[in-house]
Write an enzyme that holds these catalytic residues in place. Structure first.
Site, PDB file in Angstrom:
ATOM      1  CG  ASP A  80      -2.060   1.007   1.126  1.00  0.00           C
ATOM      2  OD1 ASP A  80      -2.270   1.588   0.045  1.00  0.00           O
ATOM      3  OD2 ASP A  80      -2.747   1.207   2.159  1.00  0.00           O
ATOM      4  CE  LYS A  81      -0.223   7.986  -1.944  1.00  0.00           C
ATOM      5  NZ  LYS A  81      -1.553   8.635  -1.875  1.00  0.00           N
ATOM      6  CG  HIS A  82      -0.137   7.252   4.699  1.00  0.00           C
ATOM      7  ND1 HIS A  82      -1.477   7.268   5.046  1.00  0.00           N
ATOM      8  CD2 HIS A  82       0.427   8.338   5.295  1.00  0.00           C
ATOM      9  CE1 HIS A  82      -1.706   8.312   5.827  1.00  0.00           C
ATOM     10  NE2 HIS A  82      -0.576   8.977   5.987  1.00  0.00           N
ATOM     11  CB  SER A  83      -0.380  10.916   0.555  1.00  0.00           C
ATOM     12  OG  SER A  83      -0.175  12.321   0.540  1.00  0.00           O
ATOM     13  CB  THR A 120      -8.341   9.029  -0.189  1.00  0.00           C
ATOM     14  OG1 THR A 120      -7.069   9.580  -0.534  1.00  0.00           O
ATOM     15  CG2 THR A 120      -8.708   7.955  -1.198  1.00  0.00           C
ATOM     16  NE  ARG A 168      -0.688  13.207  17.923  1.00  0.00           N
ATOM     17  CZ  ARG A 168      -0.622  12.725  16.676  1.00  0.00           C
ATOM     18  NH1 ARG A 168      -1.235  11.591  16.356  1.00  0.00           N
ATOM     19  NH2 ARG A 168       0.052  13.373  15.758  1.00  0.00           N
ATOM     20  CB  SER A 183      -0.878   8.598  14.073  1.00  0.00           C
ATOM     21  OG  SER A 183      -2.204   8.718  13.594  1.00  0.00           O
ATOM     22  CE  LYS A 187      -4.543   5.941  10.499  1.00  0.00           C
ATOM     23  NZ  LYS A 187      -3.949   6.755  11.565  1.00  0.00           N
ATOM     24  CE  LYS A 188      -1.724   3.454   4.902  1.00  0.00           C
ATOM     25  NZ  LYS A 188      -2.800   3.202   3.914  1.00  0.00           N
TER      26      LYS A 188
END
Length: 436
Positions: A80-83, A120, A168, A183, A187-188
């Site tokens: 997967d990818k995360h931005s 997204t 936070r 954080s 999740k990933k």
């Protein structure tokens, strides 16, 4: 150890034992740790930071606070990818189907927009019928049959992070690098990935506005992810101007549809999307290097396989079967579309990119606090890239609004966010660095 003793250790600049971090996260999850204690530890971490071992321990404990997915039924690499977030950043919508068309499985668990950045999940919910929060059985079915699924985080994945982030957010500790790292990665890791690629944004539209801060976050994310057992690389990419020529929800989905079908492709958006796809393919061991990955990703885009997979994903998750054939009909449109003209001759020399994002928020297309509704059809299209020559009557963008008052306010805000000068500017690179 007592929670107040854990806080004291970090308050004094000490290092917290992994077992005590795990105990704190259990209290965070079951509510036995109070909001005040969570806020106190967050502030102590904000000022004193965390060692890599502490950040790994926090990440793993938050991962284990809920369900951790596994994918034994899949015969392809799970990547997967995360931005880290930006304006006009709809990369995920094209990247997931491109990667799936190349042989990866992409269970993409995404978030909603907050502040000036788009989300997204909000974009995908612009599509009528699309189930952005499916149950796990449907999620697994779609990833298995289509190759990718773009959904939202369920309450069972890293629930400790949800509570920690909420506290936070109201205690001015969001910008802490180790807390951002834990954080994102908790999740990933809970999604059961075999590898992860990160897109760390840098510029005046990003949370990390300087190259130094962006590189610091990229290093932290990669080191902690690897320390937690997940191969990870990161690209640092430019967010000193909107990435796509559209900013909003439905308008960015339409932009993605045009990108996938070949009707129109923003050049900077294409460069970032294909570079991230190449990183994912290398991470999944499907290609030998980034050059081979780029070529393979471009083929999947050009021959229509990526578009076919996106359309199938939309349908399998409840959306229209013919979405890409007529996205305008399915997405709808704002009641009013007006041009925001330059007002003078010259060149687009830069953007207050955060200001562009806040313009979308003011139109109703974003939120200022979690839980706010969003208006999916409002936004901006036709945003000009830096370096564009303009005349007085050249549209800087089209404003999609609910009414004339909204449109007038958005035009005024947008004119302040687009800088026009007499001389052609230096065009900033879109990919600023890589971290592995």
């Amino acid at each position: 150890m007592l929670t107040q003793e854990i806080i004291r250790i970090k308050r004094d600049g000490g290092e917290i034992d992994p077992a005590d971090i795990a105990g704190f996260v259990r209290g965070l999850t079951d509510g036995s740790v109070t909001e005040g204690q969570v806020a106190a530890l967050a502030m102590a971490i904000f000022f004193h930071g965390m060692s890599r071992n502490e950040a790994v321990a926090l990440t793993l404990a938050m991962r284990d606070s809920g369900e951790v997915l596994t994918w034994p039924e899949l015969d392809r690499p799970v990547v997967d990818k995360h931005s880290t977030g930006g304006v006009g950043d709809n990369v995920s919508l094209m990247l997931a189907p491109i990667a799936a068309a190349c042989g990866l499985a992409v269970p993409m668990i995404s978030g909603r927009g907050l502040g000036h950045t788009g989300g997204t999940l909000d974009k995908m919910e612009s599509i009528p019928g699309y189930q952005a929060m499916p149950n796990n059985n449907l999620f697994r079915k779609v990833v298995g049959s289509v190759g990718c699924a773009i959904i939202g985080q369920t309450g069972n994945l890293a629930p400790a992070d949800k509570r920690f982030y909420g506290i936070r957010d109201v205690t001015a500790t969001v910008e802490s690098v180790p807390l951002i790292t834990a954080s994102i990665l908790s999740k990933k890791l809970a999604a059961g990935l075999g590898a992860l690629v990160l897109d760390v944004k840098c510029g005046n539209g990003a949370f990390m506005d300087s190259p130094e801060r962006a590189r610091e976050l990229a290093r932290s994310l990669v080191e902690v992810a690897v320390g937690a057992g997940m191969p990870t690389t990161a690209l640092v990419t430019d967010m000193s101007q909107p990435l796509a020529s559209a900013a909003g929800n439905a308008v960015e989905v339409k932009n993605a549809a045009e990108f996938l079908t070949g009707a129109a492709r923003d050049s900077r958006l294409q460069e970032v999307t294909l570079a991230l796809a190449a990183e994912m393919l290398v991470s999944g061991c499907l290609v030998a290097d980034a050059d081979e990955g780029l070529a393979r990703a471009l083929r999947a885009l050009e021959d229509g396989r990526a578009a076919e997979i996106f359309n199938k994903m939309v349908f399998e998750l409840g959306g229209p079967a013919d979405f890409l054939a007529d996205p305008d009909r399915h997405l709808g449109a704002a009641p009013l579309t007006v041009a925001c003209t330059a007002g003078r001759e010259g060149y687009v020399t830069g953007y207050d990119t955060r200001g562009v994002g806040l313009c979308v928020v003011a139109l109703g297309g974003g939120r200022t606090k979690p839980g706010d509704p969003v208006d999916h059809v409002v936004g901006l299209t036709g945003l000009l890239p830096v370096g564009t020559r303009v005349e007085k009557d050249t549209p800087l963008a089209l404003v999609h609004a609910r009414d004339e008052d909204q449109a007038t306010a958005a035009r005024e805000q947008l004119r302040k966010a687009v800088f026009i000068g007499d001389a052609p500017p230096t065009i900033p690179a879109v990919i600023l660095g890589r971290q592995d």
